[in-house]
Design a protein around this motif. Sequence first.
Motif, short mmCIF file in Angstrom:
data_model
loop_
_atom_site.label_atom_id
_atom_site.label_comp_id
_atom_site.label_asym_id
_atom_site.label_seq_id
_atom_site.Cartn_x
_atom_site.Cartn_y
_atom_site.Cartn_z
N ILE A 7 0.84 -1.20 0.00
CA ILE A 7 0.00 0.00 0.00
C ILE A 7 0.87 1.25 0.00
O ILE A 7 0.62 2.20 -0.75
CB ILE A 7 -0.96 -0.02 1.21
CG1 ILE A 7 -2.00 -1.13 1.03
CG2 ILE A 7 -1.63 1.34 1.41
CD1 ILE A 7 -2.83 -1.42 2.27
N VAL A 8 1.90 1.24 0.84
CA VAL A 8 2.81 2.40 0.88
C VAL A 8 3.55 2.55 -0.45
O VAL A 8 3.74 3.67 -0.94
CB VAL A 8 3.79 2.29 2.06
CG1 VAL A 8 4.80 3.43 2.03
CG2 VAL A 8 3.04 2.30 3.38
N ALA A 9 3.96 1.43 -1.06
CA ALA A 9 4.65 1.50 -2.35
C ALA A 9 3.72 2.07 -3.43
O ALA A 9 4.16 2.81 -4.30
CB ALA A 9 5.14 0.10 -2.76
N TYR A 10 2.44 1.72 -3.36
CA TYR A 10 1.47 2.26 -4.31
C TYR A 10 1.34 3.77 -4.15
O TYR A 10 1.19 4.50 -5.15
CB TYR A 10 0.12 1.58 -4.08
CG TYR A 10 -0.98 2.09 -4.98
CD1 TYR A 10 -1.01 1.72 -6.32
CD2 TYR A 10 -1.96 2.95 -4.50
CE1 TYR A 10 -2.01 2.19 -7.15
CE2 TYR A 10 -2.97 3.42 -5.32
CZ TYR A 10 -2.99 3.03 -6.65
OH TYR A 10 -3.98 3.51 -7.48
N LEU A 11 1.42 4.24 -2.92
CA LEU A 11 1.29 5.68 -2.64
C LEU A 11 2.62 6.43 -2.69
O LEU A 11 2.63 7.65 -2.59
CB LEU A 11 0.64 5.87 -1.27
CG LEU A 11 -0.77 5.32 -1.11
CD1 LEU A 11 -1.21 5.42 0.34
CD2 LEU A 11 -1.73 6.04 -2.02
N VAL A 43 6.45 11.05 -2.40
CA VAL A 43 7.73 11.63 -2.80
C VAL A 43 7.52 12.97 -3.50
O VAL A 43 8.26 13.93 -3.26
CB VAL A 43 8.53 10.65 -3.69
CG1 VAL A 43 9.73 11.32 -4.31
CG2 VAL A 43 8.97 9.44 -2.88
N LEU A 44 6.51 13.06 -4.35
CA LEU A 44 6.23 14.34 -5.02
C LEU A 44 5.80 15.41 -4.02
O LEU A 44 6.20 16.58 -4.14
CB LEU A 44 5.16 14.16 -6.10
CG LEU A 44 5.62 13.42 -7.35
CD1 LEU A 44 4.44 13.16 -8.27
CD2 LEU A 44 6.71 14.20 -8.07
N ALA A 45 5.01 15.03 -3.04
CA ALA A 45 4.57 15.99 -2.02
C ALA A 45 5.75 16.47 -1.19
O ALA A 45 5.90 17.67 -0.93
CB ALA A 45 3.51 15.37 -1.12
N VAL A 46 6.60 15.55 -0.77
CA VAL A 46 7.78 15.93 0.00
C VAL A 46 8.76 16.69 -0.88
O VAL A 46 9.44 17.60 -0.42
CB VAL A 46 8.45 14.67 0.64
CG1 VAL A 46 9.74 15.04 1.32
CG2 VAL A 46 7.50 14.02 1.63
N GLY A 47 8.83 16.33 -2.16
CA GLY A 47 9.74 16.99 -3.09
C GLY A 47 9.41 18.45 -3.31
O GLY A 47 10.28 19.23 -3.71
N ASP A 48 8.17 18.86 -3.05
CA ASP A 48 7.82 20.28 -3.14
C ASP A 48 8.57 21.10 -2.11
O ASP A 48 8.83 22.28 -2.31
CB ASP A 48 6.31 20.47 -2.96
CG ASP A 48 5.52 20.01 -4.17
OD1 ASP A 48 6.12 19.90 -5.27
OD2 ASP A 48 4.31 19.76 -4.01
N VAL A 77 16.07 16.66 -1.45
CA VAL A 77 16.88 15.77 -0.61
C VAL A 77 15.97 14.99 0.33
O VAL A 77 16.16 13.78 0.54
CB VAL A 77 17.94 16.59 0.17
CG1 VAL A 77 18.68 15.70 1.15
CG2 VAL A 77 18.91 17.26 -0.78
N ALA A 78 14.98 15.65 0.89
CA ALA A 78 14.04 14.97 1.78
C ALA A 78 13.23 13.92 1.02
O ALA A 78 12.96 12.85 1.55
CB ALA A 78 13.11 15.98 2.45
N ALA A 79 12.87 14.22 -0.21
CA ALA A 79 12.13 13.26 -1.03
C ALA A 79 12.98 12.02 -1.29
O ALA A 79 12.48 10.89 -1.21
CB ALA A 79 11.70 13.90 -2.34
N ALA A 80 14.25 12.22 -1.59
CA ALA A 80 15.15 11.08 -1.79
C ALA A 80 15.31 10.29 -0.50
O ALA A 80 15.34 9.05 -0.52
CB ALA A 80 16.50 11.57 -2.29
#
Length: 66
Positions: free
Chosen positions: A20-24, A29-34, A38-41
């Motif tokens: 489920i987490v892999a699906y989301l 990652v895109l939300a954190v990437g905003d 580095v945090a997204a990675a």
Amino acid sequence: MTDNRKSAIAAAIILIGFGIVAYLMPRIVLAVGDYSTVAAAAVAVVFVLGFFMIFWLRARVQKRRD
């Protein structure tokens, strides 16, 4: 016999949870990437390491019980 069944159920629950987490994960990652790339990675790395860490820890606990 019940030990194998409990292990199989635990593994299935872990795999479903990580599935489920892999699906989301792309959305996460895109939300954190905003905020920070580095945090997204780091989120992606923690997810992958966490998957293997859960099973490694579970194996250690099972080995200790034997």
